[in-house]
Motif scaffolding. Sequence first.
Motif, PDB file in Angstrom:
ATOM      1  N   GLY A 186       0.811  -1.217   0.000  1.00 30.67           N
ATOM      2  CA  GLY A 186       0.000   0.000   0.000  1.00 30.67           C
ATOM      3  C   GLY A 186       0.842   1.264   0.000  1.00 30.67           C
ATOM      4  N   VAL A 187       1.966   1.237   0.721  1.00 23.84           N
ATOM      5  CA  VAL A 187       2.867   2.398   0.775  1.00 23.84           C
ATOM      6  C   VAL A 187       3.368   2.759  -0.618  1.00 23.84           C
ATOM      7  CG1 VAL A 187       5.152   3.166   1.539  1.00 23.84           C
ATOM      8  CG2 VAL A 187       3.590   2.057   3.168  1.00 23.84           C
ATOM      9  N   PHE A 188       3.844   1.778  -1.354  1.00 26.35           N
ATOM     10  CA  PHE A 188       4.466   2.053  -2.645  1.00 26.35           C
ATOM     11  C   PHE A 188       3.444   2.272  -3.763  1.00 26.35           C
ATOM     12  CE2 PHE A 188       8.007  -0.457  -0.587  1.00 26.35           C
ATOM     13  CZ  PHE A 188       8.807   0.649  -0.377  1.00 26.35           C
ATOM     14  N   GLU A 189       2.219   1.792  -3.586  1.00 24.67           N
ATOM     15  CA  GLU A 189       1.199   1.990  -4.617  1.00 24.67           C
ATOM     16  C   GLU A 189       0.432   3.293  -4.446  1.00 24.67           C
ATOM     17  OE1 GLU A 189      -1.385  -1.127  -5.800  1.00 24.67           O
ATOM     18  OE2 GLU A 189       0.075  -2.730  -5.456  1.00 24.67           O
ATOM     19  N   SER A 190       0.637   3.990  -3.337  1.00 21.15           N
ATOM     20  CA  SER A 190      -0.184   5.172  -3.041  1.00 21.15           C
ATOM     21  C   SER A 190       0.021   6.322  -4.017  1.00 21.15           C
ATOM     22  CB  SER A 190       0.104   5.652  -1.610  1.00 21.15           C
ATOM     23  OG  SER A 190       1.459   6.070  -1.484  1.00 21.15           O
ATOM     24  N   CYS A 191       1.140   6.340  -4.722  1.00 17.07           N
ATOM     25  CA  CYS A 191       1.430   7.464  -5.608  1.00 17.07           C
ATOM     26  C   CYS A 191       0.781   7.344  -6.980  1.00 17.07           C
ATOM     27  CB  CYS A 191       2.939   7.615  -5.791  1.00 17.07           C
ATOM     28  SG  CYS A 191       3.701   6.229  -6.686  1.00 17.07           S
ATOM     29  N   VAL A 192       0.261   6.184  -7.329  1.00 16.02           N
ATOM     30  CA  VAL A 192      -0.072   5.903  -8.730  1.00 16.02           C
ATOM     31  C   VAL A 192      -1.221   6.745  -9.273  1.00 16.02           C
ATOM     32  CG1 VAL A 192      -0.915   4.138 -10.325  1.00 16.02           C
ATOM     33  CG2 VAL A 192       0.873   3.592  -8.697  1.00 16.02           C
ATOM     34  N   ALA A 193      -2.427   6.584  -8.721  1.00 14.46           N
ATOM     35  CA  ALA A 193      -3.604   7.237  -9.310  1.00 14.46           C
ATOM     36  C   ALA A 193      -3.468   8.758  -9.389  1.00 14.46           C
ATOM     37  CB  ALA A 193      -4.862   6.841  -8.537  1.00 14.46           C
ATOM     38  N   PRO A 194      -3.006   9.458  -8.317  1.00 11.07           N
ATOM     39  CA  PRO A 194      -2.862  10.913  -8.433  1.00 11.07           C
ATOM     40  C   PRO A 194      -1.905  11.340  -9.540  1.00 11.07           C
ATOM     41  CG  PRO A 194      -2.793  10.255  -6.135  1.00 11.07           C
ATOM     42  CD  PRO A 194      -2.727   8.996  -6.944  1.00 11.07           C
ATOM     43  N   ILE A 195      -0.777  10.644  -9.679  1.00 12.19           N
ATOM     44  CA  ILE A 195       0.186  11.007 -10.722  1.00 12.19           C
ATOM     45  C   ILE A 195      -0.415  10.761 -12.106  1.00 12.19           C
ATOM     46  CG2 ILE A 195       2.380  10.339 -11.790  1.00 12.19           C
ATOM     47  CD1 ILE A 195       3.565  10.028  -9.029  1.00 12.19           C
ATOM     48  N   LEU A 196      -1.121   9.662 -12.276  1.00  7.80           N
ATOM     49  CA  LEU A 196      -1.716   9.372 -13.575  1.00  7.80           C
ATOM     50  C   LEU A 196      -2.775  10.405 -13.945  1.00  7.80           C
ATOM     51  CD1 LEU A 196      -0.052   6.817 -13.318  1.00  7.80           C
ATOM     52  CD2 LEU A 196      -2.054   5.481 -13.991  1.00  7.80           C
ATOM     53  N   VAL A 197      -3.575  10.844 -12.968  1.00  7.09           N
ATOM     54  CA  VAL A 197      -4.582  11.876 -13.232  1.00  7.09           C
ATOM     55  C   VAL A 197      -3.903  13.198 -13.602  1.00  7.09           C
ATOM     56  CG1 VAL A 197      -6.400  13.280 -12.177  1.00  7.09           C
ATOM     57  CG2 VAL A 197      -6.366  10.816 -11.808  1.00  7.09           C
ATOM     58  N   MET A 198      -2.808  13.535 -12.921  1.00  4.67           N
ATOM     59  CA  MET A 198      -2.064  14.757 -13.241  1.00  4.67           C
ATOM     60  C   MET A 198      -1.535  14.719 -14.666  1.00  4.67           C
ATOM     61  SD  MET A 198      -1.955  16.775 -10.533  1.00  4.67           S
ATOM     62  CE  MET A 198      -0.500  17.749 -10.804  1.00  4.67           C
ATOM     63  N   ILE A 199      -1.024  13.566 -15.083  1.00  3.70           N
ATOM     64  CA  ILE A 199      -0.477  13.431 -16.435  1.00  3.70           C
ATOM     65  C   ILE A 199      -1.575  13.615 -17.481  1.00  3.70           C
ATOM     66  CG2 ILE A 199       0.537  11.769 -18.057  1.00  3.70           C
ATOM     67  CD1 ILE A 199       2.133  10.649 -15.671  1.00  3.70           C
ATOM     68  N   ILE A 200      -2.721  13.005 -17.259  1.00  3.28           N
ATOM     69  CA  ILE A 200      -3.842  13.153 -18.189  1.00  3.28           C
ATOM     70  C   ILE A 200      -4.272  14.612 -18.275  1.00  3.28           C
ATOM     71  CG2 ILE A 200      -6.282  12.609 -18.562  1.00  3.28           C
ATOM     72  CD1 ILE A 200      -4.513  10.292 -19.281  1.00  3.28           C
ATOM     73  N   ALA A 201      -4.335  15.303 -17.139  1.00  4.99           N
ATOM     74  CA  ALA A 201      -4.789  16.700 -17.109  1.00  4.99           C
ATOM     75  C   ALA A 201      -3.849  17.626 -17.868  1.00  4.99           C
ATOM     76  CB  ALA A 201      -4.931  17.163 -15.656  1.00  4.99           C
ATOM     77  N   MET A 202      -2.544  17.335 -17.872  1.00  2.77           N
ATOM     78  CA  MET A 202      -1.603  18.251 -18.529  1.00  2.77           C
ATOM     79  C   MET A 202      -1.434  17.967 -20.023  1.00  2.77           C
ATOM     80  SD  MET A 202       2.204  17.057 -17.205  1.00  2.77           S
ATOM     81  CE  MET A 202       1.801  17.083 -15.461  1.00  2.77           C
TER      82      MET A 202
END
Length: 540
Positions: A186-202
């Motif tokens: 859970g610690v290492f997977e916590s970054c995934v969804a927010p970063i992916l959403v940021m990439i799509i938005a930009m």
Amino acid sequence: MSLPNNITNENEKSPAFANYDSRRLSTNSQGENQTTTVLTTLSDADEALAFLETHPHAAAIAAEGAAILEDPKAQRRLLRKIDLTIAPLLACVYFLQYLDKTTLSYAAIMGLRKDAHLKGQQYSDLSMLFYIGFLATEFPTQWLAQRLSRMSLFLGVNIMLWGVVLACHAACTNFAGLAICRTFLGVFESCVAPILVMIIAMWYKKEEQGQRISWFYVCNSLTQIVGGAVAYGASFAPKTGLASWRIFYLAIGALTVVCGGLVAVFLPDSPVKAKRFTDGEKVAALLRVKGNQSGTQNATIKKDQIFATFKDYRVWLICLATMLSSIPNGGISNFSSILLTTFGYTSQQALIMSMPSGAIGVVFVLFSGWLSDKLQDRSLVMFICIIPTILAGAMMIGFDPNGTPLNKSALLAASFLSGTFGAAFMLLLAWNASNIAGHTKKVTTNALTMVSFAVGNILGTQTFQQKQAPGYKSGKIAIIATLSALCFVIVGLRIMNDRLNKQNMVKRSSLSEEEQESMKDKLTFADRTDRENIFFVYTH
């Protein structure tokens, strides 16, 4: 790329992009000359403005970017290049993230519970511990992701680390070892969804974001197909030697490490830093999404935007909606295979029968992403995704009230429909991408959203109580109750977004057309929040 602290000489500005410089913004509202200072330095702005303003060949790249935007075929080629650069890697990451955290569900009926001597609520606790680790590190990991210049490297390293942790599950022989592994996963997977959403938005226009998010979110459903098939095949492994569930963990862990390496090397951090793109293509990529009024990146953490996030009531409604959609997810994702065995199917049959449910999920996610972009309406499409799962929960109770199946075929059909609600969470992510501006505000909102996701999943794992096996009635009731409540929250969010759009329209009407055009360009890369930008348009 280093940013100059202050550029004030008008003659030193690039004439090609001077209209995007928001450091001095003049208007003539209310019948008098006014000058509004929006920024003082380029480091305060979006990184796109610094790239445009300081490029040594600004005129040349402006001409190349304009030529691409004026040619429909060139625009399509650019979009195709963006898709081929971004989409496959995002899809692989999300595929493995969902598969990796749901491996416990497959392993549970492949012999893990017996080999690890799990008793009582310990299986539910293992499901919960993943989200405890996720919850504890969501804000720190998002802070690091914004501060580090190589966001893709940060993501890739996290993926490789959770691949190693996943493989370590194979060595566990008791609850304590599995608990440690699940928490670190859970610690290492916590970054995934927010970063992916940021990439799509930009990278994408608002009317493209729902479909692109569906391209990676559909992998949640694909994992049910692939994971079920792999687990089914592994279940035929000889009973001597290494247990099939241990082989399963080792294979998926190794695949995850490889994917992390590819992300670290090939995924661009932003349009400005995309190595496969010419500078002219970078300009075109930036200007084609300027209508979003949400910019790309800014490494400076702005306290005022953090406070603005916590004061925005829409953000809290998004968090509530996320939590309500995640409570069923916490139960279904970890107990779907177990529920099939309670309906009268063998363990091997349960593994293979998770595949049709995944196929239905694929159809719902892709259709929802496409339809929400076509209609520019996220909330209406969410109802199409939620209602089938509510009906599935009711069928599970009606045809299996006390753990004694009354209609095996009806219960199987309910299981197939139980995952359609996942597309609604995908649309909530698209809502964040489309309706939040200001880089720090986006990061904070995404972190709060994923904290709510973790809390909801923690609660969801506990709605399925071992003492209620095999009926698990409270878990089924929780699915119906939370998704019904979610419908009311979605209506509230829609009303609020409509109200903000009307308020912005009134504010814009006080400016002349020339002033509107000038302000709109200058605010494009000013790294202002959505509430500070009267040209921001909220998606329903």
